[in-house]
Write an enzyme that holds these catalytic residues in place. Sequence first.
Site, PDB file in Angstrom:
ATOM      1  N   ARG A 293       4.246  -2.909   1.904  1.00 48.37           N
ATOM      2  CA  ARG A 293       4.212  -2.203   2.986  1.00 48.37           C
ATOM      3  C   ARG A 293       3.000  -1.703   3.401  1.00 48.37           C
ATOM      4  NH1 ARG A 293       5.452   2.877   2.746  1.00 48.37           N
ATOM      5  NH2 ARG A 293       6.496   3.117   0.893  1.00 48.37           N
ATOM      6  N   HIS A 297       6.861   4.216   5.244  1.00 49.35           N
ATOM      7  CA  HIS A 297       8.336   3.770   4.857  1.00 49.35           C
ATOM      8  C   HIS A 297       9.153   3.760   6.095  1.00 49.35           C
ATOM      9  CE1 HIS A 297      12.181   3.286   2.629  1.00 49.35           C
ATOM     10  NE2 HIS A 297      12.413   4.438   3.366  1.00 49.35           N
ATOM     11  N   TYR A 306       0.941   9.607  -1.077  1.00 45.05           N
ATOM     12  CA  TYR A 306       0.893   9.136  -2.479  1.00 45.05           C
ATOM     13  C   TYR A 306       0.508   7.794  -3.030  1.00 45.05           C
ATOM     14  CZ  TYR A 306       4.480   6.705   0.445  1.00 45.05           C
ATOM     15  OH  TYR A 306       5.109   5.925   1.341  1.00 45.05           O
TER      16      TYR A 306
END
Length: 401
Positions: A293, A297, A306
């Site tokens: 990805r 998200h 992160y």
Amino acid sequence: MTVESTAARTPRRSAGNKAGTTGTKRTTSTTKKAAGAGKSAEPALVQLLTPEGKRVKNAEFDQYVADITAEDLRGLYRDMVLTRRFDAEATALQRQGELGLWASLLGQEAAQIGSGRALRDDDYVFPTYREHGVAWCRGVDPTNLLGMFRGVNNGGWDPNGNNFHLYTIVIGSQTLHATGYAMGITKDGADSAVIAYFGDGASSQGDVAEAFTFSAVYNAPVVFFCQNNQWAISEPTEKQSRVPLYQRAQGYGFPGVRVDGNDVLANLAVTKWALERARTGEGPTLVEAFTYRMGAHTTSDDPTRYRTDDERLAWEAKDPILRLRRHLEASGHADEGFFAELETESEALGKRVREAVRAMPDPDHFAIFENVYADGHALVDEERAQFAAYQASFADEDGGK
């Protein structure tokens, strides 16, 4: 070769089996032993196009793309480019306040277009909420997807008109829906197949485990297509599984295969193979499309919190669209005129989507309180009144305007 030969059982729906084409005969086990506590050796994956766009041979899966033409390749490239353009426009519209939320597919175009183009018209698709490329392949108007994220409809398309179910927000539940549907068409004697899309995060849900169990026991003609983009929001895959996800199929008694999720040809070939297994009575298959990805998200997420820039840059070098473009250019299957014409078409799509969304009505703020209970409820009435007072406070701040 990464297919797990775990379906040696006699299929219940075996009338359509052909000699020499069973899943057991066409698969070889390459399961890796765990290397240390909680870690697995990185398995190979099915790949037909390298990141540099070079075509590589695969004895098992070449047959499923043997008849692909230069026109077909250009069509796959067009699908991916237009899907990415639509996705970028949707992200921009959300940032401008036109949509409540958007789940981008950036980086996952090859997995979705490759698998989507492997489907027949009579196959049925159960998506999550990120399968915009599959929706494109099934002929769903992109503006219908945006209407749902704007809050003006619940999907806007007839699932049976395109054999493409409405988006499913509840994580993993669509795998059970797909399994039940697949069991049903088996009883009807149909030779079509079902495909259920989900992500690596959903693979940890109990609904997915139940779907695996039922599909295996009843030999349901369903393909479980997991887009492993490696991050379940901020949770990496290694925090969810001790083994590569495709190997989970082994415990349920059906094959699993890992495919290069950024290789549109490999996704097309592997999905065709899995669908053929389903249609000929060989039961379910788990396909793990190992991808990334490249964006957030959803538009409410900040991936810089992160994961590292180095990781993102490494995967951008494996961009699925750039990969196919390199192949088209190197093989002489597309010229600058084709790419220029597609760029014009891409911009026209973005403009159409933008204008369509801005012409949509604002969602009814009070619709959320409707149809909660058949006969009404005192608590809902109270909440509606509180929300009405909250809305009215904005008018008071503006001097009653």
